[in-house]
Design a protein around this motif. Sequence first.
Motif, PDB file in Angstrom:
ATOM      1  N   ALA A 299       0.842  -1.208   0.000  1.00 28.64           N
ATOM      2  CA  ALA A 299       0.000   0.000   0.000  1.00 28.64           C
ATOM      3  C   ALA A 299       0.872   1.251   0.000  1.00 28.64           C
ATOM      4  N   ASN A 300       0.351   2.280  -0.658  1.00 26.15           N
ATOM      5  CA  ASN A 300       1.075   3.549  -0.735  1.00 26.15           C
ATOM      6  C   ASN A 300       0.579   4.451   0.407  1.00 26.15           C
ATOM      7  N   PHE A 301       1.359   4.490   1.494  1.00 28.93           N
ATOM      8  CA  PHE A 301       0.890   5.269   2.654  1.00 28.93           C
ATOM      9  C   PHE A 301       2.046   5.799   3.483  1.00 28.93           C
ATOM     10  N   THR A 302       1.712   6.839   4.270  1.00 27.66           N
ATOM     11  CA  THR A 302       2.655   7.354   5.266  1.00 27.66           C
ATOM     12  C   THR A 302       1.995   7.233   6.630  1.00 27.66           C
ATOM     13  N   TYR A 303       2.776   6.821   7.612  1.00 26.12           N
ATOM     14  CA  TYR A 303       2.260   6.683   8.978  1.00 26.12           C
ATOM     15  C   TYR A 303       2.655   7.926   9.776  1.00 26.12           C
ATOM     16  N   LEU A 304       1.635   8.619  10.321  1.00 29.15           N
ATOM     17  CA  LEU A 304       1.885   9.847  11.073  1.00 29.15           C
ATOM     18  C   LEU A 304       1.380   9.712  12.509  1.00 29.15           C
ATOM     19  N   PRO A 305       2.213   9.257  13.429  1.00 33.09           N
ATOM     20  CA  PRO A 305       1.761   9.192  14.815  1.00 33.09           C
ATOM     21  C   PRO A 305       1.841  10.577  15.464  1.00 33.09           C
ATOM     22  N   ILE A 306       0.773  10.958  16.162  1.00 34.50           N
ATOM     23  CA  ILE A 306       0.771  12.255  16.865  1.00 34.50           C
ATOM     24  C   ILE A 306       0.837  11.983  18.356  1.00 34.50           C
ATOM     25  N   ASP A 307       1.727  12.655  19.043  1.00 35.57           N
ATOM     26  CA  ASP A 307       1.774  12.507  20.496  1.00 35.57           C
ATOM     27  C   ASP A 307       2.349  13.772  21.115  1.00 35.57           C
ATOM     28  N   ILE A 308       1.936  14.019  22.338  1.00 35.32           N
ATOM     29  CA  ILE A 308       2.437  15.190  23.062  1.00 35.32           C
ATOM     30  C   ILE A 308       3.895  14.964  23.486  1.00 35.32           C
ATOM     31  N   SER A 309       4.259  13.672  23.646  1.00 36.80           N
ATOM     32  CA  SER A 309       5.601  13.373  24.159  1.00 36.80           C
ATOM     33  C   SER A 309       6.582  13.051  23.029  1.00 36.80           C
ATOM     34  N   LEU A 310       7.580  13.935  22.887  1.00 38.87           N
ATOM     35  CA  LEU A 310       8.600  13.755  21.856  1.00 38.87           C
ATOM     36  C   LEU A 310       9.371  12.464  22.114  1.00 38.87           C
ATOM     37  N   HIS A 311       9.607  12.211  23.390  1.00 36.71           N
ATOM     38  CA  HIS A 311      10.351  11.022  23.795  1.00 36.71           C
ATOM     39  C   HIS A 311       9.630   9.745  23.310  1.00 36.71           C
ATOM     40  N   SER A 312       8.283   9.688  23.536  1.00 33.23           N
ATOM     41  CA  SER A 312       7.512   8.499  23.099  1.00 33.23           C
ATOM     42  C   SER A 312       7.582   8.348  21.587  1.00 33.23           C
ATOM     43  N   LEU A 313       7.517   9.486  20.862  1.00 35.56           N
ATOM     44  CA  LEU A 313       7.528   9.434  19.402  1.00 35.56           C
ATOM     45  C   LEU A 313       8.867   8.931  18.871  1.00 35.56           C
ATOM     46  N   GLU A 314       9.944   9.442  19.463  1.00 39.20           N
ATOM     47  CA  GLU A 314      11.288   9.031  19.005  1.00 39.20           C
ATOM     48  C   GLU A 314      11.510   7.552  19.258  1.00 39.20           C
ATOM     49  N   ASP A 315      11.035   7.139  20.432  1.00 37.45           N
ATOM     50  CA  ASP A 315      11.160   5.750  20.834  1.00 37.45           C
ATOM     51  C   ASP A 315      10.383   4.841  19.868  1.00 37.45           C
ATOM     52  N   LEU A 316       9.155   5.263  19.563  1.00 36.72           N
ATOM     53  CA  LEU A 316       8.298   4.495  18.652  1.00 36.72           C
ATOM     54  C   LEU A 316       8.933   4.397  17.266  1.00 36.72           C
ATOM     55  N   GLN A 317       9.411   5.536  16.761  1.00 39.24           N
ATOM     56  CA  GLN A 317      10.016   5.569  15.424  1.00 39.24           C
ATOM     57  C   GLN A 317      11.211   4.620  15.346  1.00 39.24           C
ATOM     58  N   GLU A 318      12.047   4.678  16.369  1.00 39.96           N
ATOM     59  CA  GLU A 318      13.247   3.843  16.374  1.00 39.96           C
ATOM     60  C   GLU A 318      12.873   2.356  16.352  1.00 39.96           C
ATOM     61  N   ARG A 319      11.896   1.990  17.203  1.00 36.61           N
ATOM     62  CA  ARG A 319      11.513   0.575  17.282  1.00 36.61           C
ATOM     63  C   ARG A 319      10.861   0.106  15.987  1.00 36.61           C
ATOM     64  N   LEU A 320       9.973   0.961  15.428  1.00 39.98           N
ATOM     65  CA  LEU A 320       9.274   0.536  14.207  1.00 39.98           C
ATOM     66  C   LEU A 320      10.229   0.389  13.030  1.00 39.98           C
TER      67      LEU A 320
END
Length: 321
Positions: free
Chosen positions: A103-124
Amino acid sequence: MKKNKIKSLKSDFEKDVLKGLSSYPKYLDSKYIYDQKGDKLFQQIMHMPEYYLTRCEHEIITTHQKELCSIFSDNTGFDLIELGAGDGKKTKVILEGLLKADANFTYLPIDISLHSLEDLQERLLLELPDLHIEPLQGSYFKVLKRLKRYINRKKVLLVLGSNIGNLNHKKAILFLKNIQKSMQENDLLFMGFDQKKDPQVILNAYNDAAGITAEFNKNLLHRINKQLDANFNVDQFKHWETYNPETGTAKSFLVCQEPQQVLIKKLDLVVNFEAYESIHCEISQKYDDATVAWLANKAGLEIVNTFTDQRAYYKNYIFKK
Ligand code: AVI
């Protein structure tokens, strides 16, 4: 309470704690449970045998992975926007399905916590190196408003975990209305709602034998002690869960077992507790189809599809505008 006192306070946390603990009956907003320690405790709750919600939603997404991915996909490409980064485990099942289907898509997670986002991006990215991911830091609706550049692209919004259940109906409608405002004709909203069921199952989920949920709620008081220089004797508070099968509302309280006087230095506030006085900390609303349809209607949304687990404990609904 003096208005000037509220005005002179800096953060929403300070203002809300002052308001909640000066009210009768006393209350605190459950969103303040989630500091670093609160986040960790919630991760632990999700693994508790009694807390069925996460496993049910995982079962639904895994069972219906193919169908969901085909409903979400769009030939010209789309954005998968998640409100709340979470630990990504359930979302990963959707992302894997979409990548498998090319599928042609971009995943855009929104969160108030930069730390959670960075962590999620790294793991994914470790597990799904082909994923296009653009984390967006900020509060949900401010970020959604900013997303104008995606206006002509289909959006699929994800809100997992029955997070809406922590809002009363009035706030839930407002939350859905804000999402609805950000949607266009072709867009979809995929959202989890924990369902009404045997009251004992619900009570157990919020009263695990290991006492993690009790610790989770008490973290509110630990946080006030730490951040607002207070002296709550937390051990004197007992976690107490109730569930009203008529309204579908689970409520958690902290009940003070002994009279206690608390000084909250940063708020310049003394709070007196009588024996067995309570602080209401959280609601976890449980739903049925009629209630979800009512909420959707109030918010200008229409249910287009539903998916449930084998025991019908939990349901994910797809809405359109
Ligand atoms: C995040 N939220 C949906 C959880 C719930 O089930 O209400 C928070 C929670 N509170 C106690 N246990 C889990």
